[in-house]
Design an enzyme around this catalytic site. Structure first.
Site, PDB file in Angstrom:
ATOM      1  N   ARG A 236      10.398  10.800  15.502  1.00 14.87           N
ATOM      2  CA  ARG A 236      11.716  11.410  15.640  1.00 14.87           C
ATOM      3  C   ARG A 236      11.880  12.472  14.562  1.00 14.87           C
ATOM      4  O   ARG A 236      11.526  12.253  13.392  1.00 14.87           O
ATOM      5  CB  ARG A 236      12.832  10.365  15.532  1.00 14.87           C
ATOM      6  N   GLU A 265      16.646  19.854  18.438  1.00 10.32           N
ATOM      7  CA  GLU A 265      15.759  20.239  19.532  1.00 10.32           C
ATOM      8  C   GLU A 265      16.558  20.899  20.649  1.00 10.32           C
ATOM      9  O   GLU A 265      17.483  20.291  21.186  1.00 10.32           O
ATOM     10  CB  GLU A 265      15.013  19.015  20.062  1.00 10.32           C
ATOM     11  N   HIS A 284       8.254  18.543  21.654  1.00 12.55           N
ATOM     12  CA  HIS A 284       8.534  17.140  21.998  1.00 12.55           C
ATOM     13  C   HIS A 284       7.862  16.785  23.331  1.00 12.55           C
ATOM     14  O   HIS A 284       8.503  16.293  24.263  1.00 12.55           O
ATOM     15  CB  HIS A 284      10.039  16.878  22.065  1.00 12.55           C
TER      16      HIS A 284
END
Length: 324
Positions: A236, A265, A284
């Site tokens: 994370r 993000e 990601h």
């Protein structure tokens, strides 16, 4: 009686199979595109189930704003975007998919590490710019004989450790929730976090996000790391203090970083970590393969359907147990 399932998840690859599983449980499906607390709160009013991805906040306000919601399905591993304590207090079951992308994320962590160790992105950019020179990536060092530290030793880290066996690196791990005997089974030495930072040439992060891990990699942590260390994060983004990371890289207190996850993000247009020769970034995507998307889609729908039918789900989230 029909039950309503609200889906706010852009990873869904197999809506037909999801629909079959949910409709078999007597569910009508509604799609929610807006990923905000207000939108979720409005959507779940009168709904019986909610399926969300990592970008969808499921807060106490949303959970207490309805008396019909029975289950929240997190389409993924991490549940940091779901207030699991509030869900438990409201009698709402939370389920996740803890094993759908173990191979993908562990492979991606290895890919980021190798890209950093071998300078692959920089060589690629130099060639695209018309330069063919092995010296542009200096200095590079062999991996064999060096130490790799795993911060967290859950399912993904264990898969990663297994993939490292042929690289002839010494692997250590720090995880207060995993005994030394379990690590020993994977050929890994259990150490404390500070010891791991001081010893490791490569550090790969595999911890969930909660208060104890938010900002874990701070200025103080980077000061304890080796100056030639490589940091890889596929867990994370907020586990790493990005301002501290930039400062450590600029000061030469850290050699390189490979990041699949970011504090925000997507990051903003003035991202200080973008375009650097000492940083490799991906969007990601560590979880992704077509196979993992299909597994994810079916697994979360199956567990949500089970709860709606009064059965026990395969993957309930216990708020008292750290997820790995």
């Amino acid at each position: 009686m029909d039950q309503t399932v609200v889906i706010c998840d852009n990873k869904t690859v197999d809506p037909a199979s999801q629909s079959d599983l949910l409709e078999a449980a007597g569910a009508d499906i509604e799609i929610l595109d807006e990923k905000t607390e207000a939108a979720v709160t409005e959507a779940v009013d009168g709904a019986h189930a909610l399926i969300v991805d990592a970008a969808t906040p499921v807060t106490a306000a949303s959970l207490t704003g309805t008396d019909t919601l029975r289950v929240v399905g997190r389409a993924g591993i991490g549940v940091d975007n779901v207030d699991v304590d509030a869900a438990a207090a409201a009698g709402v079951t939370v389920v996740n998919v803890p094993d759908y992308c173990l191979d993908e994320v562990s492979t991606h962590a290895l890919s980021l590490l190798l890209a950093c160790v071998r300078g692959v992105p920089r060589y690629d950019r130099e060639i695209a710019a018309g330069t063919w020179d092995w010296k542009t990536g200096r200095p590079l060092h062999r991996m064999a004989g060096r130490t790799l530290g795993l911060v967290g030793f859950g399912r993904i880290a264990r898969r990663f450790a297994s993939k490292l066996r042929d690289f002839r690196v010494d692997v250590v791990a720090a995880d207060p929730n995993v005994p030394a005997t379990t690590m020993h089974d994977y050929g890994v030495e259990r150490v404390g976090f500070d010891d791991l930072l001081a010893r490791s040439h490569f550090v790969s992060v595999h911890v969930p996000l909660y208060e104890a891990t938010r900002g874990l990699f701070s200025t103080a942590a980077f000061e304890r790391m080796r100056e030639d260390a490589v940091l890889v994060n596929t867990s994370r983004g907020p586990v790493v203090d990005e301002d501290a990371l930039v400062a450590a890289l600029d000061a030469g207190e850290l050699a390189k970083a490979g990041l699949d996850v970011r504090a925000t993000e997507p990051p903003g247009p003035e991202d200080p970590l973008a375009g650097r020769d000492d940083v490799v970034c991906t969007p990601h995507v560590g979880w992704y393969s077509e196979e993992s998307r299909a597994d994810l889609s079916r697994s979360v729908a199956s567990d949500v359907a089970a709860v709606l039918q009064g059965d026990d789900p395969a993957n309930p989230v216990d708020p008292e147990t750290p997820w790995v």
